[in-house]
Write a protein that holds these residues in place. Sequence first.
Motif, PDB file in Angstrom:
ATOM      1  N   ASP A  57       1.555   6.525   8.858  1.00 34.54           N
ATOM      2  CA  ASP A  57       1.661   5.453   7.875  1.00 34.54           C
ATOM      3  C   ASP A  57       3.121   5.140   7.556  1.00 34.54           C
ATOM      4  O   ASP A  57       3.983   6.032   7.576  1.00 34.54           O
ATOM      5  N   PHE A  58       3.390   3.877   7.245  1.00 36.86           N
ATOM      6  CA  PHE A  58       4.699   3.483   6.734  1.00 36.86           C
ATOM      7  C   PHE A  58       4.510   2.300   5.794  1.00 36.86           C
ATOM      8  O   PHE A  58       3.443   1.682   5.747  1.00 36.86           O
ATOM      9  N   GLU A  59       5.546   1.986   5.030  1.00 38.53           N
ATOM     10  CA  GLU A  59       5.482   0.906   4.050  1.00 38.53           C
ATOM     11  C   GLU A  59       6.092  -0.362   4.640  1.00 38.53           C
ATOM     12  O   GLU A  59       7.305  -0.461   4.806  1.00 38.53           O
ATOM     13  N   LEU A  60       5.257  -1.339   4.949  1.00 42.22           N
ATOM     14  CA  LEU A  60       5.716  -2.603   5.507  1.00 42.22           C
ATOM     15  C   LEU A  60       6.209  -3.517   4.392  1.00 42.22           C
ATOM     16  O   LEU A  60       5.627  -3.577   3.307  1.00 42.22           O
ATOM     17  N   LEU A  61       7.300  -4.229   4.660  1.00 40.41           N
ATOM     18  CA  LEU A  61       7.906  -5.111   3.672  1.00 40.41           C
ATOM     19  C   LEU A  61       7.730  -6.577   4.048  1.00 40.41           C
ATOM     20  O   LEU A  61       7.877  -6.952   5.208  1.00 40.41           O
ATOM     21  N   LYS A  62       7.401  -7.400   3.068  1.00 37.59           N
ATOM     22  CA  LYS A  62       7.322  -8.846   3.251  1.00 37.59           C
ATOM     23  C   LYS A  62       7.785  -9.507   1.955  1.00 37.59           C
ATOM     24  O   LYS A  62       7.742  -8.888   0.890  1.00 37.59           O
ATOM     25  N   LEU A  63       8.218 -10.745   2.037  1.00 28.51           N
ATOM     26  CA  LEU A  63       8.411 -11.512   0.825  1.00 28.51           C
ATOM     27  C   LEU A  63       7.028 -11.849   0.274  1.00 28.51           C
ATOM     28  O   LEU A  63       6.130 -12.225   1.031  1.00 28.51           O
ATOM     29  N   ARG A  64       6.862 -11.708  -1.011  1.00 29.77           N
ATOM     30  CA  ARG A  64       5.550 -11.947  -1.609  1.00 29.77           C
ATOM     31  C   ARG A  64       5.199 -13.434  -1.562  1.00 29.77           C
ATOM     32  O   ARG A  64       5.959 -14.269  -2.027  1.00 29.77           O
ATOM     33  N   THR A  65       4.035 -13.746  -1.000  1.00 29.15           N
ATOM     34  CA  THR A  65       3.601 -15.134  -0.870  1.00 29.15           C
ATOM     35  C   THR A  65       2.337 -15.425  -1.668  1.00 29.15           C
ATOM     36  O   THR A  65       1.868 -16.562  -1.697  1.00 29.15           O
ATOM     37  N   VAL A  67      -0.249 -14.351  -5.313  1.00 34.92           N
ATOM     38  CA  VAL A  67      -0.179 -13.882  -6.688  1.00 34.92           C
ATOM     39  C   VAL A  67      -0.238 -12.357  -6.706  1.00 34.92           C
ATOM     40  O   VAL A  67      -0.760 -11.730  -5.784  1.00 34.92           O
ATOM     41  N   VAL A  68       0.308 -11.769  -7.739  1.00 32.70           N
ATOM     42  CA  VAL A  68       0.309 -10.314  -7.865  1.00 32.70           C
ATOM     43  C   VAL A  68      -1.136  -9.803  -7.911  1.00 32.70           C
ATOM     44  O   VAL A  68      -1.985 -10.339  -8.625  1.00 32.70           O
ATOM     45  N   GLY A  69      -1.426  -8.775  -7.102  1.00 33.16           N
ATOM     46  CA  GLY A  69      -2.762  -8.200  -7.062  1.00 33.16           C
ATOM     47  C   GLY A  69      -3.750  -9.000  -6.230  1.00 33.16           C
ATOM     48  O   GLY A  69      -4.966  -8.809  -6.351  1.00 33.16           O
ATOM     49  N   ALA A  70      -3.232  -9.859  -5.344  1.00 31.40           N
ATOM     50  CA  ALA A  70      -4.111 -10.743  -4.565  1.00 31.40           C
ATOM     51  C   ALA A  70      -5.110  -9.979  -3.704  1.00 31.40           C
ATOM     52  O   ALA A  70      -6.238 -10.435  -3.495  1.00 31.40           O
ATOM     53  N   GLU A  71      -4.716  -8.807  -3.206  1.00 33.58           N
ATOM     54  CA  GLU A  71      -5.616  -8.054  -2.328  1.00 33.58           C
ATOM     55  C   GLU A  71      -6.849  -7.541  -3.070  1.00 33.58           C
ATOM     56  O   GLU A  71      -7.814  -7.108  -2.428  1.00 33.58           O
ATOM     57  N   ARG A  72      -6.833  -7.594  -4.395  1.00 34.46           N
ATOM     58  CA  ARG A  72      -8.000  -7.160  -5.187  1.00 34.46           C
ATOM     59  C   ARG A  72      -8.815  -8.365  -5.681  1.00 34.46           C
ATOM     60  O   ARG A  72      -9.723  -8.201  -6.504  1.00 34.46           O
ATOM     61  N   GLN A  73      -8.467  -9.543  -5.184  1.00 31.51           N
ATOM     62  CA  GLN A  73      -9.170 -10.754  -5.596  1.00 31.51           C
ATOM     63  C   GLN A  73      -9.734 -11.483  -4.376  1.00 31.51           C
ATOM     64  O   GLN A  73      -9.280 -11.293  -3.261  1.00 31.51           O
ATOM     65  N   GLY A  74     -10.718 -12.325  -4.622  1.00 26.83           N
ATOM     66  CA  GLY A  74     -11.225 -13.215  -3.580  1.00 26.83           C
ATOM     67  C   GLY A  74     -11.604 -12.500  -2.296  1.00 26.83           C
ATOM     68  O   GLY A  74     -12.403 -11.573  -2.286  1.00 26.83           O
ATOM     69  N   ALA A  75     -10.969 -12.946  -1.186  1.00 26.44           N
ATOM     70  CA  ALA A  75     -11.298 -12.422   0.146  1.00 26.44           C
ATOM     71  C   ALA A  75     -10.580 -11.120   0.464  1.00 26.44           C
ATOM     72  O   ALA A  75     -10.627 -10.651   1.600  1.00 26.44           O
ATOM     73  N   SER A  84      -6.393 -20.067  -2.559  1.00 23.23           N
ATOM     74  CA  SER A  84      -5.860 -20.369  -3.892  1.00 23.23           C
ATOM     75  C   SER A  84      -4.918 -19.287  -4.404  1.00 23.23           C
ATOM     76  O   SER A  84      -4.182 -19.510  -5.384  1.00 23.23           O
ATOM     77  N   ARG A  85      -4.906 -18.119  -3.760  1.00 25.57           N
ATOM     78  CA  ARG A  85      -4.027 -17.034  -4.195  1.00 25.57           C
ATOM     79  C   ARG A  85      -2.598 -17.206  -3.698  1.00 25.57           C
ATOM     80  O   ARG A  85      -1.683 -16.527  -4.165  1.00 25.57           O
ATOM     81  N   ILE A  86      -2.392 -18.103  -2.741  1.00 23.12           N
ATOM     82  CA  ILE A  86      -1.051 -18.335  -2.196  1.00 23.12           C
ATOM     83  C   ILE A  86      -0.242 -19.167  -3.187  1.00 23.12           C
ATOM     84  O   ILE A  86      -0.713 -20.194  -3.681  1.00 23.12           O
ATOM     85  N   THR A  87       0.965 -18.735  -3.465  1.00 24.63           N
ATOM     86  CA  THR A  87       1.819 -19.463  -4.397  1.00 24.63           C
ATOM     87  C   THR A  87       2.436 -20.681  -3.715  1.00 24.63           C
ATOM     88  O   THR A  87       2.372 -20.839  -2.497  1.00 24.63           O
ATOM     89  N   ARG A  88       3.060 -21.541  -4.501  1.00 30.59           N
ATOM     90  CA  ARG A  88       3.716 -22.732  -3.925  1.00 30.59           C
ATOM     91  C   ARG A  88       4.826 -22.321  -2.966  1.00 30.59           C
ATOM     92  O   ARG A  88       4.925 -22.844  -1.854  1.00 30.59           O
ATOM     93  N   ALA A  89       5.673 -21.398  -3.399  1.00 30.77           N
ATOM     94  CA  ALA A  89       6.730 -20.910  -2.511  1.00 30.77           C
ATOM     95  C   ALA A  89       6.123 -20.204  -1.307  1.00 30.77           C
ATOM     96  O   ALA A  89       6.634 -20.302  -0.188  1.00 30.77           O
ATOM     97  N   GLY A  90       5.033 -19.493  -1.542  1.00 33.30           N
ATOM     98  CA  GLY A  90       4.383 -18.745  -0.473  1.00 33.30           C
ATOM     99  C   GLY A  90       3.874 -19.629   0.648  1.00 33.30           C
ATOM    100  O   GLY A  90       3.899 -19.231   1.825  1.00 33.30           O
ATOM    101  N   ARG A  91       3.408 -20.823   0.327  1.00 36.59           N
ATOM    102  CA  ARG A  91       2.920 -21.734   1.366  1.00 36.59           C
ATOM    103  C   ARG A  91       4.031 -22.063   2.360  1.00 36.59           C
ATOM    104  O   ARG A  91       3.813 -22.069   3.577  1.00 36.59           O
ATOM    105  N   PHE A  92       5.219 -22.328   1.842  1.00 30.96           N
ATOM    106  CA  PHE A  92       6.351 -22.633   2.724  1.00 30.96           C
ATOM    107  C   PHE A  92       6.783 -21.403   3.511  1.00 30.96           C
ATOM    108  O   PHE A  92       7.033 -21.476   4.719  1.00 30.96           O
ATOM    109  N   LEU A  93       6.851 -20.263   2.845  1.00 32.46           N
ATOM    110  CA  LEU A  93       7.284 -19.034   3.515  1.00 32.46           C
ATOM    111  C   LEU A  93       6.328 -18.649   4.636  1.00 32.46           C
ATOM    112  O   LEU A  93       6.756 -18.214   5.707  1.00 32.46           O
TER     113      LEU A  93
END
Length: 200
Positions: A57-65, A67-75, A84-93
């Motif tokens: 295991d290792f800790e992968l890094l990404k710019l957050r695209t 909302v906080v806690g998105a992996e515990r919501q929706g899909a 809908s969990r993707i932020t405005r900045a996240g869509r571009f990133l």
Amino acid sequence: MGGSGGDALNRALDVAIAGAGLAITSPLLAAAALAVKLDGGGPVLFKQTRVGKDGCDFELLKLRTMVVGAERQGAGYAVDRGDSRITRAGRFLRRTSLDELPQLWNVVRGDMSLIGPRPTLRYQVERYSDRQLRRLEVLPGITGWAQIHGRASLSWDERIELDVWYVDHRSPRTDLLILLRTPLALLGGTYKGETGGWRQ
């Protein structure tokens, strides 16, 4: 490129290219980080445990695209276009794949290579067949053979089969081809549909 000498050369090239990439893109990273921070606050980096070489295991890094806690919501871990969990900045990133730039630091740290199979989650690895586990024989990469042959448009099994092919045939020539074709592949986006390409 086989043998310890080839691995040492690959590692040296990884560190040199990733280090230069971080230096060159630092103004872009700073601007992207500011955009993430201004778009609702929260942490700039998204950190997630992935499985690397030899199943470590290792800790992968990404710019957050998302909302906080998105992996515990929706899909959950799956992300599709228009989520809908993707932020405005996240869509571009995501559209430009700039959210992946922090993984250059993963390369410098030795968690990843520039080229190799994309790292996946532990629950996915636990369902690999013996053949599919062979993709863990090399360091995971920022880009790879599967990325230039369809990326997210491929089924899960197709992507893994391409990764296994890479493990068996990797060479300086193949790596150069992957690097040259990666910019075009980035235009394909990072969305993987309702299940993230994964089938239970």
